[in-house]
Design an enzyme around this catalytic site. Structure first.
Site, short mmCIF file in Angstrom:
data_model
loop_
_atom_site.label_atom_id
_atom_site.label_comp_id
_atom_site.label_asym_id
_atom_site.label_seq_id
_atom_site.Cartn_x
_atom_site.Cartn_y
_atom_site.Cartn_z
CD GLU A 483 66.00 53.62 13.24
OE1 GLU A 483 67.12 53.13 13.47
OE2 GLU A 483 64.98 52.91 13.12
CG HIS A 506 85.34 66.64 7.92
ND1 HIS A 506 86.41 67.51 7.91
CD2 HIS A 506 84.41 67.19 8.74
CE1 HIS A 506 86.14 68.53 8.72
NE2 HIS A 506 84.93 68.36 9.22
#
Ligand code: M6R
Length: 610
Positions: A483, A506
C-alpha cells in the site's frame, strides 16, 4: 469513468452544473462540458483540460437557463479533445454519458449507412444520433431514449436534454452509477452523492435497467421495458462540509487527518464494550451461518485489495477460517471453484468498481454468499450483494484512498472477531480484550498522525529526489508495504515497489544501492526478528533505511538511518498505525514535487471499466 450531472428547476443552472462537476472532477478530468436550454435552443459549451477551462468559457458566454446537463470526462473512446468532449448535441438532443457502449462500432456503421454524419470518435455520439433519429420521427424524448437504449449494449449512465421538451431531463442507467436528487420544485441527477449534497439530501438510487424522467420536484421512474417503479427517496446524512477541504491544502491531506474521526464513526455502535463483543454488524449472517462458513474469499482492487490482503491475515488468525484473497479482475477469467459454503467478501470504497462488481456477481451466480464492505451507500456492489457492511468514512474525494483503507481494515477486523467468537476460535476474554483495544484506535491514530507528521515531511523532503523506493514488510505488514508503494507511485509518479521482506533476497535486493531509500515496516510482532535481519541486509547494501518501528525499540534505532515510531499495540492493530506515516510520506513527496495530488495523471477515483 466520467462524471455526469443534471438540473431541472427554476434557478440558473450553469453555476449548479459547474459546482456539481467540481465535486465529480475526481472521476475524470481531461475535458468537460455543459448543455443548457436557453429559451431558444440548447447552448453547448465544452473545453479540453481541467474544469477551470470550462468555467472560463461559461464565464465568457454566460448561458442562461434553468434546465441543463454537464459532464467531466475520462477518455475511453477517442482522445481528449473538444470534439470528443460531452455533451454531444445532435439535432435537438444533447447527451452526456458515463460508461462504454460495447456495440458502438456496429451502430456507427449502420448510422453512417443511413447518412448520419458522425464527427467525434466517441461511443456517446452514437447514442445521441439514435435518440435524435427517433425524435425526428415524432417520438417524445422519453420514448426516443427508451427506443435507442433498446439498440445499445454496454454500460451507461445517461442524461438527455431535448430542446423540444425543455422542462424535463431523461436519465437512464445500466452498470454505471446514477443518483437522483429531489428538492423543492427542482430535481437533480449526478454520478455520486457529493455532487448533489449542497442542494438536497433526498436521493434515489436508480437501478440497472431503469430510466427516469426528471421534472421540477419530481422523478418518474420506469424500467427500460416501461413498467412503473415506485421508489421513495432516501435521506442521506452526509453533510456538504464533509466533502470540502476544511482548510487543508489537498483533499488527500484532509482525508489522512480525518482517519481518527472516520474510525470512530465506523466503530460506533458496533463495539459492545459492556458485553465484550461485536454487535450490530449488517452482515446478513446468523451465528449458525458463521459456524457453517467453510472458506472466505476476499475480492478487491488497488488499495481495497491491500485491505483485503490484511483481512485474510485477520480472518485466519482470529476466526481460524481458511481465507483466500484475489485481485477481482483476475477472478472471473479463471473459472473459480467456488460455491455454497463459501463466503465472498467484496471490498470497495466506491462500490462501483466494475472488476469487483463483476467478480462478486460471478461468485454469487455460483452459489456463494456475498458480503460487501463498501463506503458509498446504495452503490452497485452492495446492491448486488446479499448484505452490505458499510464503512462510515464519509465521502472520499482524493483519488488516492486513505481513510477508506483504514476503515475497511476496521470492518475486516470487526468481522474477524465476530466470526472468531461465533466459531469458538476466540473465547470471551480474548474477545473482550480485542474490543477494548479496538476502542483505542481513533485515539492512537490521532497520536501517530500528530506525532509523526513533521518528521515524515522532513524525510519526504530529504528523499524526494529518489528515483526508486522500496517498501518492505512481513506478515500483516506486507500488504501495508504494498500500500505504501502504491500510494507513492500514484501521486508522486516515483517508481516504488512493495515486497514481502523475506522475498527481497530472491531478486529485488539487486536494486539496492545508496540512492534507494528502503522503508521497512518492523513493528514488534511475530515477524519482527526476521524483518530486522532483512533491514540489516538492506543497510549492508548501502540503502538509506527508514524504519517504521515500535516506540522504544533501541535495536532498530541503532541500525536504521531514520526511525518513525508508532505506539506498541497488539499485532492485529499494527496495520492501522504503520500505514499512516506511509500515507503522509507519499503525500509530502508528491507535494514537494508539485504534482496534482488529488487528481493524479491517468487515474480516476472510480474505475467503472474492465
Ligand atoms: O472504489 P474501490 O475501492 O473499489 O477502488 C479500487 C481501486 O481503484 C482504488 O483503491 C485505487 O487503487 C486507488 N486509487 C488507490 O488509492
Amino acid at each position: 469513468m466520467c462524471g455526469i450531472v443534471g438540473y431541472v428547476g427554476d434557478q440558473q443552472c450553469a453555476p449548479i452544473l459547474l459546482d456539481g462537476l467540481k465535486r465529480l472532477e475526481y472521476r475524470g478530468y481531461d475535458s468537460a462540458g455543459t448543455a443548457i436550454y436557453d429559451g431558444a435552443g440548447i447552448d453547448v459549451r465544452r473545453a479540453v483540460g481541467k474544469l477551470r477551462n470550462l468555467e472560463k468559457a461559461i464565464d465568457e458566454a454566460k448561458p442562461q437557463g434553468s434546465v441543463g446537463i454537464g459532464h467531466t470526462r475520462w477518455a475511453t473512446h477517442g482522445r481528449p479533445s473538444e470534439v470528443n468532449a460531452h455533451p454531444h448535441l445532435i439535432g435537438d438532443v444533447a447527451v452526456v454519458h458515463n460508461g462504454i457502449i460495447e456495440n458502438h462500432l456496429a451502430l456507427r456503421a449502420r448510422l453512417v449507412e443511413r447518412g448520419a454524419t458522425i464527427t467525434s470518435d466517441t461511443d456517446t455520439e452514437i447514442v445521441a444520433h439514435l435518440i435524435d433519429q427517433r425524435v425526428r420521427e415524432g417520438a417524445d424524448i422519453e420514448a426516443a431514449v427508451r427506443g435507442a437504449l433498446g439498440e445499445v449494449r454496454g454500460a451507461y449512465a445517461l442524461a438527455v436534454l431535448s430542446a423540444k421538451e425543455p422542462d424535463r431531463l431523461v436519465v437512464a442507467k445500466s452498470a454505471s452509477p446514477l443518483v437522483l436528487g429531489l428538492g423543492e420544485g427542482e430535481a437533480f441527477c449526478g454520478s455520486d452523492i457529493p455532487a448533489l449534497l449542497p442542494y438536497t439530501r433526498d436521493m434515489i438510487f436508480l437501478e440497472d435497467g431503469e430510466m427516469a424522467v426528471l421534472e421540477r420536484g419530481k422523478a418518474t421512474i420506469t424500467t427500460l421495458a416501461g413498467a412503473a417503479v415506485e421508489r421513495a427517496p432516501q435521506r442521506i446524512d452526509w453533510s456538504p462540509v464533509m466533502a470540502e477541504k476544511a482548510g487543508f491544502k489537498h483533499f488527500m491531506l484532509k482525508e489522512i487527518h480525518e482517519q481518527p474521526r472516520a474510525m470512530e464513526d465506523t466503530l460506533r455502535g458496533r463495539l459492545d464494550r459492556e458485553n465484550g463483543d461485536i454487535h450490530g454488524l449488517e452482515i446478513g449472517l446468523s451465528d449458525e451461518d458463521a459456524r457453517g462458513i467453510e472458506r472466505v474469499y476476499l475480492l478487491a482492487c488497488g488499495t481495497s485489495y491491500h485491505a483485503a490482503m490484511t483481512g485474510r491475515y485477520l480472518i485466519e488468525r482470529l476466526a481460524k477460517v481458511p481465507a483466500t484473497v484475489e485481485i477481482a479482475s483476475e477472478f472471473r477469467g479463471r473459472d473459480p471453484i467456488i460455491g455454497p459454503g463459501d463466503l465472498v467478501v467484496a471490498v470497495s470504497q466506491s462500490g462501483e468498481t466494475l472488476d469487483t462488481l463483476i467478480a462478486a456477481k460471478e461468485a454469487k451466480s455460483r452459489g456463494a454468499k456475498v458480503l460487501a464492505i463498501v463506503n458509498v451507500i446504495g452503490s452497485a456492489i452492495p446492491r448486488a450483494a446479499d448484505a452490505a457492511f458499510y464503512t462510515h468514512a464519509g465521502p472520499e474525494i482524493g483519488v488516492a484512498s486513505t481513510k477508506c483503507f483504514t476503515t475497511q481494515l476496521a470492518n475486516l477486523l470487526m468481522f474477524s472477531v465476530w466470526l472468531g467468537r461465533r466459531r469458538g476460535a476466540l473465547d470471551a476474554d480474548q474477545t473482550r480484550a480485542l474490543v477494548e483495544d479496538m476502542a483505542r484506535l481513533p485515539h492512537l491514530m490521532r497520536d501517530v498522525l500528530l506525532g509523526t507528521r513533521q518528521l515524515v515531511a522532513n524525510l519526504a523532503k530529504r528523499y524526494n529526489e529518489a528515483r526508486d523506493v522500496l517498501f518492505l514488510g512481513r506478515g500483516m505488514s506486507f500488504p501495508i508495504a504494498l500500500e505504501g508503494a502504491l500510494k507513492l507511485k500514484e501521486i508522486s509518479y516515483v517508481h516504488a515497489e512493495g515486497y514481502a521482506a523475506g522475498e527481497m533476497k530472491h531478486g529485488p535486493i539487486a536494486l539496492i544501492d545508496s540512492s534507494v531509500p528502503v522503508l521497512v515496516l518492523c513493528p514488534k510482532d511475530p515477524w519482527y526478528e526476521r524483518t530486522l535481519s532483512n533491514l540489516q541486509e538492506a543497510k549492508a547494501r548501502e540503502a538509506m533505511v527508514i524504519a517504521i518501528a515500535t516506540e522504544g525499540d533501541e535495536e532498530v534505532r541503532d541500525v536504521a538511518h531514520d526511525l518513525v515510531e508508532i505506539p506498541e499495540v497488539r499485532t492485529e492493530l499494527t496495520p492501522f498505525l504503520t500505514v499512516l506515516p506511509l500515507q503522509l510520506y507519499s503525500y509530502y513527496v508528491a507535494d514537494f514535487k508539485g504534482t496534482d495530488v488529488d487528481q493524479p495523471r491517468n487515474l480516476a477515483k472510480t474505475v467503472t471499466v474492465e
